[in-house]
Write a protein that holds these residues in place. Sequence first.
Motif, PDB file in Angstrom:
ATOM      1  N   THR A 288      62.841 -20.218  17.969  1.00 58.03           N
ATOM      2  CA  THR A 288      63.111 -18.607  18.523  1.00 58.03           C
ATOM      3  C   THR A 288      64.260 -18.592  19.516  1.00 58.03           C
ATOM      4  O   THR A 288      64.565 -19.843  19.841  1.00 58.03           O
ATOM      5  N   VAL A 289      64.498 -17.452  19.834  1.00 57.50           N
ATOM      6  CA  VAL A 289      65.729 -17.154  20.961  1.00 57.50           C
ATOM      7  C   VAL A 289      64.932 -16.499  22.039  1.00 57.50           C
ATOM      8  O   VAL A 289      64.017 -15.535  22.008  1.00 57.50           O
ATOM      9  N   ALA A 290      65.560 -16.515  23.238  1.00 57.86           N
ATOM     10  CA  ALA A 290      65.015 -16.112  24.549  1.00 57.86           C
ATOM     11  C   ALA A 290      65.208 -14.631  24.554  1.00 57.86           C
ATOM     12  O   ALA A 290      66.268 -14.015  23.680  1.00 57.86           O
ATOM     13  N   GLY A 291      64.602 -13.792  25.095  1.00 59.72           N
ATOM     14  CA  GLY A 291      64.730 -12.340  25.105  1.00 59.72           C
ATOM     15  C   GLY A 291      64.589 -11.388  23.661  1.00 59.72           C
ATOM     16  O   GLY A 291      64.885 -10.290  23.681  1.00 59.72           O
ATOM     17  N   GLY A 292      64.138 -12.201  22.533  1.00 53.47           N
ATOM     18  CA  GLY A 292      64.084 -11.601  21.627  1.00 53.47           C
ATOM     19  C   GLY A 292      65.467 -11.035  20.797  1.00 53.47           C
ATOM     20  O   GLY A 292      65.631  -9.939  20.027  1.00 53.47           O
ATOM     21  N   ALA A 293      66.409 -11.716  21.227  1.00 49.71           N
ATOM     22  CA  ALA A 293      67.849 -11.697  20.709  1.00 49.71           C
ATOM     23  C   ALA A 293      67.993 -11.961  19.372  1.00 49.71           C
ATOM     24  O   ALA A 293      67.185 -12.358  18.596  1.00 49.71           O
ATOM     25  N   VAL A 294      69.160 -11.416  18.736  1.00 50.13           N
ATOM     26  CA  VAL A 294      69.360 -11.687  17.304  1.00 50.13           C
ATOM     27  C   VAL A 294      69.702 -13.284  17.264  1.00 50.13           C
ATOM     28  O   VAL A 294      70.460 -14.145  17.771  1.00 50.13           O
ATOM     29  N   HIS A 295      68.908 -13.976  16.112  1.00 52.64           N
ATOM     30  CA  HIS A 295      68.993 -15.315  16.270  1.00 52.64           C
ATOM     31  C   HIS A 295      70.259 -15.769  15.504  1.00 52.64           C
ATOM     32  O   HIS A 295      70.889 -15.094  14.662  1.00 52.64           O
ATOM     33  N   PRO A 296      70.626 -16.988  15.982  1.00 55.48           N
ATOM     34  CA  PRO A 296      71.923 -17.540  15.291  1.00 55.48           C
ATOM     35  C   PRO A 296      72.048 -17.689  13.768  1.00 55.48           C
ATOM     36  O   PRO A 296      72.890 -17.686  13.128  1.00 55.48           O
ATOM     37  N   LEU A 297      70.875 -18.035  13.420  1.00 62.24           N
ATOM     38  CA  LEU A 297      70.679 -18.117  11.852  1.00 62.24           C
ATOM     39  C   LEU A 297      71.046 -16.899  11.087  1.00 62.24           C
ATOM     40  O   LEU A 297      71.490 -16.481  10.320  1.00 62.24           O
ATOM     41  N   THR A 298      70.566 -15.625  11.802  1.00 66.58           N
ATOM     42  CA  THR A 298      70.758 -14.464  11.337  1.00 66.58           C
ATOM     43  C   THR A 298      72.312 -14.071  11.124  1.00 66.58           C
ATOM     44  O   THR A 298      72.813 -13.648  10.268  1.00 66.58           O
ATOM     45  N   ARG A 299      72.911 -14.324  12.616  1.00 70.51           N
ATOM     46  CA  ARG A 299      74.372 -14.206  12.532  1.00 70.51           C
ATOM     47  C   ARG A 299      75.352 -14.903  11.403  1.00 70.51           C
ATOM     48  O   ARG A 299      76.136 -14.379  10.714  1.00 70.51           O
ATOM     49  N   TYR A 300      74.855 -16.133  11.486  1.00 69.27           N
ATOM     50  CA  TYR A 300      75.705 -17.049  10.681  1.00 69.27           C
ATOM     51  C   TYR A 300      75.469 -16.426   9.139  1.00 69.27           C
ATOM     52  O   TYR A 300      76.485 -16.479   8.330  1.00 69.27           O
ATOM     53  N   VAL A 301      74.154 -16.321   8.635  1.00 71.71           N
ATOM     54  CA  VAL A 301      74.059 -16.074   7.264  1.00 71.71           C
ATOM     55  C   VAL A 301      74.543 -14.622   6.892  1.00 71.71           C
ATOM     56  O   VAL A 301      75.458 -14.673   5.974  1.00 71.71           O
ATOM     57  N   MET A 302      74.344 -13.896   7.832  1.00 73.67           N
ATOM     58  CA  MET A 302      74.883 -12.179   7.256  1.00 73.67           C
ATOM     59  C   MET A 302      76.275 -12.320   7.291  1.00 73.67           C
ATOM     60  O   MET A 302      76.873 -11.651   6.531  1.00 73.67           O
TER      61      MET A 302
END
Length: 492
Positions: A288-302
């Motif tokens: 997971t990522v701190a603070g409930g942020a957008v996950h790097p996987l989400t950014r990369y894939v989208m």
Amino acid sequence: MQRHRRTLSTTVVEETVAAAATLVSKWHPDDHHSSLFLHGHASEADHFLRAAADLHRAMLFFASDPTNAHNGHALVQANHLLDTAMRRLQLELRLLLSLSAPPAASLDRLRALADTMMAAGYGKECISTFKERHRAALRRQHTAMQVQLSKLTWEQVDDNIQSWLAAARIAFTSVFPAEKELCDTVFAGDASVGDAVFEDVANNQAANLLAVAEAAVARARRAPERLFRVLDVHDALTEVLPEILWVFGERSEVAKRACSALFKAGEAARGALANLEAAIEKEPSKATVAGGAVHPLTRYVMNYLVFLADYEGALDRINQQGSPESSLTSRASMSIGRLVQVLMRKIEAKGESYREAALRHLFMANNTHYVARKVAMIPSLGVGDDDGEEYCRRRHVEAYVRAAWGKVLKAIAAADGVEVEEAVMESVAKQEKWVAADEEMGQVLRAAATAAVVPKYRMFYRRHGATLRLTPGDVNAMIAALFGGIATDSSN
């Protein structure tokens, strides 16, 4: 009577040879200062071609009676003159072929020159000169850099592939067709010769260009991050293939190689997409990522999928190539939509790893919001901004508010002033390091929390304000400062 006619014929032929000798002497092949065909000597150039043909006919005439000693001497002279004339024509051929773009008049000269040399038995010299000049020109103008590219690493190919794409398009749609037309024109007297000359001149250069495409596809190794270069190559090959089939012939080795490279590019592209899906599936759910942020996987894939949407035409062709029996499978939007679904399942699995319910819902709200924003940038998916935002608010924002501010609302309902203030301070402190996907998402989160908490706190404050330190304005300001917001005036 027969002897007189023969003597008369011999005399006429000898005069013809003498006239030809004068012209050949004037335009001797050792004199390179002027061109018979390029420098305004059109009439004399025609005379020279006729003289060369006359010399060839004279040779045949004198050779028809080898027992005549006079004919033997004349034959040697005519042969020597013809050889000299052919060397001059070979020089003129080189000069004409040195032009980057021969005008129509020069094409006519080339054809006449080639016809004369071929008819006189000097076809080998003519063809050899033509091949030598045009092989060098093609290699120098269009493929010197690309041949070296086939020996480079993937990173070097990646840096230079755009140059190759431009060179390949120009070569296969312009240069090679022009070369084929030139060969057909120059050797119009024998189509088979024209075809053979073109193949010998162009095939190796075409193979060198295709070798770069083959190398790029092979080195991509179905890696998702290299897919876009493969699609670039696939697009270029798709564009030039009709020209290749027409110019080189459907059964030519060049055509077979181009079709094979196109097929392998399609296979590599499908493999890269399959590997991307597998990589998403294999991503650890607990990462997971701190603070409930957008996950790097989400950014990369989208971001990957938004970029991929620019290649929907290529994807349609590639999917249809892999499954031609079904038109449905050829829709690129289905491939992209499937990857979005795979990503969302993984994001939901990651969300379950958060122990704090409010943080879990915040994480889902942020990532769903980010996905919705990117999906809206892919028109073929048919999902608008409102659809994505509604999904985001209904399923995750409201759940976040209930989980993050539930203790405050419960304390207000219990009418315990001390507990209310403690719950507000605790909730705010917990959320100070939580983040929103972007400012728009921050506004949505703050607005939802404000709407759920502030009106109820204001009513509570009216009844129990004497015992409370926090005014409704204070609570409003504290919420307004969350997720990168700016605190408002607490006097309101």
